[in-house]
Design an enzyme around this catalytic site. Structure first.
Site, short mmCIF file in Angstrom:
data_model
loop_
_atom_site.label_atom_id
_atom_site.label_comp_id
_atom_site.label_asym_id
_atom_site.label_seq_id
_atom_site.Cartn_x
_atom_site.Cartn_y
_atom_site.Cartn_z
N GLU A 60 15.23 12.37 -4.47
CA GLU A 60 15.50 11.04 -3.95
C GLU A 60 16.20 10.15 -4.97
O GLU A 60 17.09 9.35 -4.63
CB GLU A 60 14.21 10.37 -3.48
CG GLU A 60 13.65 10.92 -2.17
CD GLU A 60 12.94 12.26 -2.33
OE1 GLU A 60 12.72 12.95 -1.31
OE2 GLU A 60 12.64 12.64 -3.48
N HIS A 129 3.35 10.76 5.23
CA HIS A 129 4.61 10.94 5.96
C HIS A 129 4.65 10.08 7.22
O HIS A 129 5.43 10.36 8.14
CB HIS A 129 4.79 12.41 6.36
CG HIS A 129 4.99 13.34 5.21
ND1 HIS A 129 3.97 13.73 4.38
CD2 HIS A 129 6.11 13.96 4.74
CE1 HIS A 129 4.44 14.56 3.47
NE2 HIS A 129 5.73 14.72 3.66
#
Length: 324
Positions: A60, A129
């Protein structure tokens, strides 16, 4: 006019802008050949090629660092962070670099980039998540924050985000990817900072975002059979925020409810309630009410997740109790 899924609308919105402007490129994990883990980018690699649709490593910080550099040098990147929870891995780049560079260079460097991400729960993915983190982003000066609730708005808000000269965090609700809606033909471009009134009403104003919008509308329709007439507003854009529409509605109805998927503590609705108290206090007939998730990590078990995220039934019961 075509009926599209929410996920297909993401690809259409990006493609619209890539066709219009050759500076727009897309990068992220599995967004090219695989078409995205949530299938929001299929066909883009075939149309625009590997120089503009770029698969990245699982990193990321690298994705957002590359997007920032591309934007600084004149491109208009759209970067995908697969799950919004993963912003935590690269939050320094977002908060301290991307959000502040234009200000710290006195406008000499602009960062016209979009970071798209799957946000929210309802898919049983568990605490790491499934978070709704739009309130994290809302708290950072220098970022624009949008969340579409239907396929048509996905296209229009994506176009507005790509054309913005400031960085935009574009939260796609994972629980809505399979939902469908009519999308007009041709170019669609919205304005950031605009709400949409999904259902006009006179008895109370209900503000909702993302997945909570259709639930709020369904709750309003159920309560209409009991003589309770609710105005449902799709906030759509948290930064900039359409305070004119929101406060105008609250002033007319005299009551305010927010329906938020995020945990209650420091959720986006708290800021709007604060604004209402400052600006339309004397128009309020009762204290504002926030309908939120509790301040707990989101469970993955179906029954537990359903009990945590505001449901149509909880919205109905809460509003009925307050207005009864």
């Amino acid at each position: 006019m075509a009926e599209l899924t929410y996920r297909a609308a993401v690809a259409r919105g990006i493609a619209q802008e890539m066709r219009r402007d050759e500076r727009v490129l897309l990068l992220g994990e599995d967004i090219a050949g695989a078409g995205g883990v949530f299938k929001t980018t299929p066909g883009l690699l075939d149309e625009f090629g590997p120089r503009r649709v770029i698969d990245t490593p699982i990193a990321e910080q690298a994705i957002l660092g590359a997007a920032m550099g591309a934007a600084m040098t004149g491109l208009r990147p759209v970067a995908e962070i697969m799950f919004s929870d993963f912003f935590a891995v690269a939050w320094d780049i977002v908060v301290n670099q991307i959000a502040k560079t234009r200000y710290m260079t006195n406008g000499q460097v602009t960062l016209p980039l979009v970071i798209k991400t799957g946000n929210g729960g309802n898919l049983r993915f568990g605490a790491q998540h499934s978070q709704s983190i739009e309130n994290w982003a809302m708290a950072v000066p220098g970022l624009k924050v949008v969340t579409p609730s239907n396929p048509r708005d996905v296209v229009g808000l994506m176009a507005a985000a790509v054309r913005s000269e400031d960085p935009v965090l574009f939260f796609e609700h994972k629980g809505m990817y399979a939902s469908k809606g009519d999308v007009p033909d041709g170019e669609i471009v919205d304005s950031l900072g605009t709400c949409a009134i999904r259902r006009p009403g006179t008895d109370a104003t209900v503000l909702a975002l993302g997945l909570m919008v259709p639930r709020a509308v369904e709750a309003a329709e159920a309560l209409a059979h009991e003589g309770i007439d609710l105005e449902v507003i799709d906030v759509r854009s948290l930064v900039p925020l359409d305070t004119r529409t929101i406060l105008g509605s609250v002033a007319r109805t005299g009551r305010l409810f927010t329906v938020e998927e995020n945990p209650q503590l420091l959720g986006w609705g708290a800021e709007i309630v604060s604004l209402a108290a400052d600006e339309v206090f004397w128009d309020l007939d009762a204290p504002p009410v926030r309908i939120t998730s509790p301040h707990v990590p989101l469970p993955s078990a179906a029954a537990l997740e359903d009990s945590v995220i505001p449901s149509v039934d909880r919205i109905v019961q809460t509003i009925r109790k307050r207005l009864g």
